[in-house]
Design a protein around this motif. Structure first.
Motif, mmCIF file in Angstrom:
data_model
loop_
_atom_site.group_PDB
_atom_site.id
_atom_site.type_symbol
_atom_site.label_atom_id
_atom_site.label_comp_id
_atom_site.label_asym_id
_atom_site.label_seq_id
_atom_site.Cartn_x
_atom_site.Cartn_y
_atom_site.Cartn_z
ATOM 1 N N SER A 99 0.830 -1.207 0.000
ATOM 2 C CA SER A 99 0.000 0.000 0.000
ATOM 3 C C SER A 99 0.865 1.258 0.000
ATOM 4 C CB SER A 99 -0.913 0.018 1.227
ATOM 5 O OG SER A 99 -1.532 1.283 1.380
ATOM 6 N N PRO A 100 0.628 2.200 -0.901
ATOM 7 C CA PRO A 100 1.375 3.464 -0.856
ATOM 8 C C PRO A 100 1.202 4.199 0.469
ATOM 9 C CG PRO A 100 0.242 3.227 -2.959
ATOM 10 C CD PRO A 100 -0.253 2.116 -2.097
ATOM 11 N N ALA A 101 0.048 4.036 1.113
ATOM 12 C CA ALA A 101 -0.189 4.720 2.387
ATOM 13 C C ALA A 101 0.785 4.269 3.462
ATOM 14 C CB ALA A 101 -1.628 4.474 2.847
ATOM 15 N N THR A 102 1.268 3.051 3.370
ATOM 16 C CA THR A 102 2.242 2.552 4.338
ATOM 17 C C THR A 102 3.486 3.432 4.373
ATOM 18 O OG1 THR A 102 1.498 0.259 4.185
ATOM 19 C CG2 THR A 102 3.781 0.605 4.852
ATOM 20 N N TYR A 103 3.876 3.969 3.248
ATOM 21 C CA TYR A 103 5.079 4.805 3.156
ATOM 22 C C TYR A 103 4.746 6.283 3.338
ATOM 23 C CZ TYR A 103 6.411 0.326 1.289
ATOM 24 O OH TYR A 103 6.603 -1.027 1.145
ATOM 25 N N LEU A 104 3.630 6.723 2.773
ATOM 26 C CA LEU A 104 3.248 8.125 2.891
ATOM 27 C C LEU A 104 2.921 8.508 4.327
ATOM 28 C CD1 LEU A 104 0.962 8.445 -0.265
ATOM 29 C CD2 LEU A 104 3.283 9.333 0.018
ATOM 30 N N ASN A 105 2.486 7.535 5.123
ATOM 31 C CA ASN A 105 2.077 7.823 6.497
ATOM 32 C C ASN A 105 3.188 7.601 7.518
ATOM 33 O OD1 ASN A 105 -0.429 8.404 5.475
ATOM 34 N ND2 ASN A 105 -1.394 6.516 6.151
ATOM 35 N N GLN A 106 4.401 7.376 7.070
ATOM 36 C CA GLN A 106 5.501 7.158 8.008
ATOM 37 C C GLN A 106 5.879 8.441 8.742
ATOM 38 O OE1 GLN A 106 8.770 5.330 5.952
ATOM 39 N NE2 GLN A 106 7.761 3.333 5.763
ATOM 40 N N LEU A 108 4.721 12.704 9.684
ATOM 41 C CA LEU A 108 3.593 13.622 9.813
ATOM 42 C C LEU A 108 3.408 14.453 8.554
ATOM 43 C CD1 LEU A 108 1.544 14.441 12.030
ATOM 44 C CD2 LEU A 108 3.092 16.296 12.623
ATOM 45 N N ALA A 109 4.504 14.795 7.899
ATOM 46 C CA ALA A 109 4.428 15.627 6.692
ATOM 47 C C ALA A 109 4.017 14.830 5.465
ATOM 48 C CB ALA A 109 5.781 16.301 6.441
ATOM 49 N N GLY A 110 4.098 13.502 5.534
ATOM 50 C CA GLY A 110 3.718 12.670 4.396
ATOM 51 C C GLY A 110 4.652 12.807 3.211
ATOM 52 N N ASP A 111 5.939 13.049 3.492
ATOM 53 C CA ASP A 111 6.902 13.302 2.409
ATOM 54 C C ASP A 111 7.852 12.125 2.182
ATOM 55 O OD1 ASP A 111 8.223 13.475 4.794
ATOM 56 O OD2 ASP A 111 9.004 15.505 4.484
ATOM 57 N N THR A 112 7.495 10.926 2.651
ATOM 58 C CA THR A 112 8.347 9.755 2.466
ATOM 59 C C THR A 112 8.270 9.255 1.020
ATOM 60 O OG1 THR A 112 7.852 9.134 4.743
ATOM 61 C CG2 THR A 112 8.884 7.460 3.361
ATOM 62 N N ASN A 113 9.403 8.865 0.467
ATOM 63 C CA ASN A 113 9.420 8.305 -0.884
ATOM 64 C C ASN A 113 8.764 6.927 -0.899
ATOM 65 O OD1 ASN A 113 10.830 10.520 -1.947
ATOM 66 N ND2 ASN A 113 12.799 9.620 -1.389
ATOM 67 N N LEU A 114 8.029 6.657 -1.952
ATOM 68 C CA LEU A 114 7.362 5.372 -2.088
ATOM 69 C C LEU A 114 8.363 4.272 -2.419
ATOM 70 C CD1 LEU A 114 4.127 6.257 -4.111
ATOM 71 C CD2 LEU A 114 4.353 5.875 -1.664
ATOM 72 N N GLN A 140 -3.553 11.618 6.162
ATOM 73 C CA GLN A 140 -3.572 12.936 5.528
ATOM 74 C C GLN A 140 -4.987 13.453 5.316
ATOM 75 O OE1 GLN A 140 -1.167 12.793 1.986
ATOM 76 N NE2 GLN A 140 0.558 11.814 3.024
ATOM 77 N N ARG A 141 -5.970 12.580 5.305
ATOM 78 C CA ARG A 141 -7.347 13.015 5.095
ATOM 79 C C ARG A 141 -7.895 13.793 6.279
ATOM 80 N NH1 ARG A 141 -8.362 6.954 2.889
ATOM 81 N NH2 ARG A 141 -7.034 6.648 4.711
ATOM 82 N N ALA A 142 -7.288 13.585 7.444
ATOM 83 C CA ALA A 142 -7.779 14.232 8.661
ATOM 84 C C ALA A 142 -6.902 15.397 9.107
ATOM 85 C CB ALA A 142 -7.871 13.207 9.788
ATOM 86 N N ARG A 143 -5.932 15.792 8.277
ATOM 87 C CA ARG A 143 -4.991 16.823 8.682
ATOM 88 C C ARG A 143 -4.840 17.892 7.611
ATOM 89 N NH1 ARG A 143 -0.253 16.062 8.838
ATOM 90 N NH2 ARG A 143 0.111 17.598 10.467
ATOM 91 N N TRP A 144 -4.311 19.059 8.039
ATOM 92 C CA TRP A 144 -3.924 20.112 7.108
ATOM 93 C C TRP A 144 -2.414 20.009 6.936
ATOM 94 C CZ3 TRP A 144 -6.075 23.012 3.610
ATOM 95 C CH2 TRP A 144 -5.357 24.089 3.076
ATOM 96 N N LEU A 145 -1.958 19.694 5.739
ATOM 97 C CA LEU A 145 -0.549 19.406 5.495
ATOM 98 C C LEU A 145 0.269 20.618 5.096
ATOM 99 C CD1 LEU A 145 -0.842 16.020 3.550
ATOM 100 C CD2 LEU A 145 -0.345 16.366 5.975
ATOM 101 N N GLU A 146 -0.369 21.671 4.624
ATOM 102 C CA GLU A 146 0.377 22.827 4.128
ATOM 103 C C GLU A 146 0.978 23.622 5.287
ATOM 104 O OE1 GLU A 146 0.846 23.145 0.968
ATOM 105 O OE2 GLU A 146 -0.501 21.481 0.491
ATOM 106 N N SER A 147 2.119 24.268 5.019
ATOM 107 C CA SER A 147 2.747 25.096 6.042
ATOM 108 C C SER A 147 1.992 26.399 6.275
ATOM 109 C CB SER A 147 4.199 25.411 5.651
ATOM 110 O OG SER A 147 4.243 26.067 4.386
ATOM 111 N N SER A 148 1.327 26.900 5.258
ATOM 112 C CA SER A 148 0.529 28.116 5.384
ATOM 113 C C SER A 148 -0.941 27.744 5.558
ATOM 114 C CB SER A 148 0.704 29.003 4.153
ATOM 115 O OG SER A 148 0.352 28.289 2.979
ATOM 116 N N PRO A 149 -1.709 28.551 6.272
ATOM 117 C CA PRO A 149 -3.117 28.225 6.507
ATOM 118 C C PRO A 149 -3.951 28.375 5.241
ATOM 119 C CG PRO A 149 -2.595 30.383 7.404
ATOM 120 C CD PRO A 149 -1.294 29.786 6.956
ATOM 121 N N PRO A 150 -5.168 27.832 5.213
ATOM 122 C CA PRO A 150 -6.058 27.997 4.061
ATOM 123 C C PRO A 150 -6.378 29.471 3.813
ATOM 124 C CG PRO A 150 -6.874 26.300 5.554
ATOM 125 C CD PRO A 150 -5.751 26.987 6.264
#
Length: 367
Positions: A99-106, A108-114, A140-150
């Protein structure tokens, strides 16, 4: 020449600091990427349809979701492409290495390489990650990932706002269950009053070090600082346990295990302050030195390490954010205050050319 009690106290303190630094290093693996505070509040609002024995909650100030499955049957968490990502049931918790989520969720920023093996269409390859019936993961569906606010928050940051509604799909017994939740912007508090309170507390506690040693006033001052330092130690213990409970610890055993695995350095700091406070209350030799060193450790490792809660609306404790701020303000005031009082008393003793007195003018200490 340095008095024997001071030399002994120095050896003890040095060993304690070395232990703290050693224990602090592996703590990075235990919730290291969980925020010390945030202004985005994630909440689970419903399971649709509801399943008895199945619960999902937000932990670690929104850093992770936790699923607890007591249904007696396997439940799968689906990844970002609808693929099986996690599985938890009577035999434990498993992670799909395809699952790609296994790597993306390692992280908090979700920046892990697949991994090259990641393929949401591939047959799952399950690896056990826990023997229990609960799993925790970044989502990532439950979080705001960007460094700047909406954009809408930037336009009006002083007003609470709904960022989005979110859904994390589960599969239970061939049926899809939706974990529904919300993500909101919560304006941060004004940290200024808390810093003022901590500073005034520091000055009041440190001023006790000006009381003449060897007098009744000096005795009361020494005991007062010791009692306040012990209070700061208790606040540190409470803060540490509250954070561990927010991280998903279940029951006394779960709290103890979590503290040993990741928060033991904070706990030792708190207990060290309590011990030093008791040392001062007993008017033991080298009590001034113990106050100064324990106060420094408390202020640095427990106070300044957690100052983010003073300026963040969502904190990683199970208690209200105001309670967390009160605890940190107490820790800062008593830790820095004990440091100041201890230094003042040691300075007065050195100018007099004597070792720090026992503050017992009427009855000499027996050996």
């Amino acid at each position: 020449m340095i008095p024997v009690p001071l030399r002994r106290a120095g050896v003890v303190v040095t060993a304690a600091l070395a232990a703290l630094l050693t224990l602090a290093a592996p703590a990075a693996a235990h919730g290291a990427d969980a925020p010390d505070g945030t202004d985005y509040r994630a909440e689970v609002t419903a399971l649709a349809p509801a399943r008895p024995g199945l619960t999902v909650r937000v932990v670690e100030a929104g850093a992770r979701l936790e699923l607890i499955n007591r249904t007696g049957r396997d439940v799968e968490v689906l990844g970002y492409s609808g693929e099986p990502y996690l599985r938890v049931g009577p035999s434990g918790g498993y992670e799909n290495s395809r699952s790609p989520a296994t790597y993306l969720n390692q992280t908090l920023a979700g920046d892990t390489n697949l991994s090259p093996d990641a393929d949401p269409a591939a047959t799952p390859v399950w690896h056990r990650i826990t023997e229990g019936q609960s799993v925790r993961w970044h989502d990532q569906r439950a979080r705001w990932l960007e460094s700047s606010p909406p954009a809408q928050v930037s336009a009006d940051p002083g007003r609470p706002q709904r960022i989005r509604d979110w859904v994390v799909p589960l599969r239970a017994g061939g049926e899809t269950v939706g974990v529904r939740g919300t993500l909101d912007w919560v304006p941060p508090p004004d940290a200024y009053p808390w810093w003022v309170a901590a500073t005034l507390g520091f000055l009041a506690v440190a001023a006790a070090g000006l009381a003449p040693a060897g007098t009744t006033t000096g005795v009361r001052a020494l005991r007062g600082v010791g009692a306040l330092l012990a209070l700061g130690g208790l606040a540190t213990v409470a803060f540490t346990i509250g954070r561990e409970l927010d991280a998903g610890a279940d029951g006394a055993g779960g709290v103890l295990l979590g503290l040993i695995n990741g928060q033991v350095w904070m706990l030792l700091t708190g207990f060290g302050a309590i011990a030093a406070g008791g040392y001062a209350l007993a008017r033991r030799e080298a009590a001034d030195f113990a106050l100064a060193l324990a106060g420094a450790c408390l202020a640095i490792f427990a106070g300044f390490a957690n100052v983010a809660v003073l300026s963040r609306s969502v904190v990683p404790l199970i208690w209200p954010a105001t309670t967390a701020r009160v605890l940190v303000a107490i820790i800062l005031a008593t830790g820095a205050g004990a440091l100041g009082a201890g230094i003042l008393r040691l300075h007065a003793a050195s100018r007099a050319g004597t070792r720090p007195p026992l503050d017992s003018p009427a009855t000499p200490t027996s050996r």
